[in-house]
Scaffold this active site. Structure first.
Site, PDB file in Angstrom:
ATOM      1  N   GLU A  49       0.824  -1.208   0.000  1.00 55.94           N
ATOM      2  CA  GLU A  49       0.000   0.000   0.000  1.00 55.94           C
ATOM      3  C   GLU A  49       0.856   1.255   0.000  1.00 55.94           C
ATOM      4  O   GLU A  49       1.972   1.259   0.529  1.00 55.94           O
ATOM      5  CB  GLU A  49      -0.944   0.052   1.211  1.00 55.94           C
ATOM      6  CG  GLU A  49      -2.174  -0.829   1.113  1.00 55.94           C
ATOM      7  CD  GLU A  49      -1.984  -2.160   1.807  1.00 55.94           C
ATOM      8  OE1 GLU A  49      -2.808  -3.065   1.599  1.00 55.94           O
ATOM      9  OE2 GLU A  49      -0.992  -2.314   2.549  1.00 55.94           O
ATOM     10  N   THR A  50       0.290   2.307  -0.587  1.00 55.52           N
ATOM     11  CA  THR A  50       0.838   3.663  -0.556  1.00 55.52           C
ATOM     12  C   THR A  50      -0.292   4.582  -0.133  1.00 55.52           C
ATOM     13  O   THR A  50      -1.429   4.424  -0.600  1.00 55.52           O
ATOM     14  CB  THR A  50       1.377   4.073  -1.934  1.00 55.52           C
ATOM     15  OG1 THR A  50       2.474   3.219  -2.287  1.00 55.52           O
ATOM     16  CG2 THR A  50       1.850   5.516  -1.943  1.00 55.52           C
TER      17      THR A  50
END
Length: 286
Positions: A49-50
């Protein structure tokens, strides 16, 4: 041209091990970015994830957060929530109590130094998985007797299939194949396929693994805060004695050892916590 400051963190890390926990990229200010740019940046970094910090539309929230995998946006996820709160404390001067506005709702996060704990965005819901245990065991390439009790869909912000196993050895031996995982563990709510397997190592320690499909193959997450929260929801749904506090070990199979703390209080509130360590900062120009 715009310069975008970002930080790389490890969440659910082990103190003293710089390469433990689940990696996360946090962009300090996402106001200049549209949906397509956020998705492209998440693909560029190619971490699980970002996240992107944004001004909140809710007066009681410290900031709004958007969470992207390399291929889609998520309403909630555990390690991005803790890591983003850590960055919000630094960037926004938010202190040790942060409320983040997610698509899944408002999430309260608190810190004791760099140990962060979240309370789930919503009360857990649970429903039976109408697939025979033998098929779930075969999906994991385990004997039927490895499944301790009924696999259950649980949702405390992100629905996942929680599968209790009879031993830590069975957790370590699980080797799901893409086709049966896709066919038997596809979430109607999320549209993707995933499985969280776990077993008790002792009264206060659990060993877990989280499998999901990506690019046509099975991948394994080193530390899954949302699944740990859903384990808390499973405990509530199955009538486990409360309050409950356990340590969840995950990530050894992918050489990213991680420790997650799970608490369920007497009011059936679910909390997940762990150590957050920052390992890098940088600037990207678009």
């Amino acid at each position: 041209m715009v310069d975008l400051a970002f930080r790389i963190l490890n969440v659910f890390a082990i103190d003293g091990d710089r390469f433990s926990g689940n990696p996360l990229c946090v962009f300090e200010d996402g106001r200049a970015l549209d949906d397509a740019a956020m998705q492209a940046l998440a693909l560029q970094f190619n971490l699980s994830e970002t996240t992107f910090l944004l001004p909140s539309s809710a007066p009681e929230a410290t900031a709004r957060v958007r969470i992207f995998t390399p291929s889609f946006e998520m309403p909630f996820a555990g390690h991005p929530t803790l890591g983003t709160a850590h960055v919000a404390r630094s960037v926004l001067g938010a202190g040790d109590r942060v409320t983040l506005e997610m698509k899944a709702g408002l999430v309260e996060v608190t810190a004791r130094r760099d140990e962060w704990t979240l309370r789930t965005a919503r009360p857990p819901t649970a429903r039976a998985h109408d697939v025979p245990r033998a098929d779930i065991a075969a999906m994991l390439r385990l004997p039927e007797g490895a499944i301790e009790s009924e696999p259950t869909w649980v949702d405390t912000g992100s629905e996942q299939l929680v599968i209790p196993l009879t031993s830590v050895e069975h957790v370590r031996a699980a080797r799901p194949e893409p086709e049966p995982l896709d066919r038997l563990a596809r979430s109607p709510a999320r549209g993707d396929s995933l499985a969280y397997v776990w077993a008790r190592a002792s009264a206060d320690e659990i060993v877990a693994r989280f499998f999901f499909l990506a690019a046509g193959g099975v991948r394994e997450d080193p530390a899954t805060g949302s699944a740990c929260a859903n384990l808390g929801g499973w405990m509530i749904a199955t009538g486990a004695p409360l309050p409950l506090r356990v340590r969840v070990r995950q990530g050894d199979a992918v050489k990213r050892p991680s420790i997650l703390g799970l608490q369920v209080d007497s009011e059936k509130r679910v909390f997940v916590g762990g150590l957050v360590t920052e390992i890098a900062r940088g600037t990207l120009t678009l």
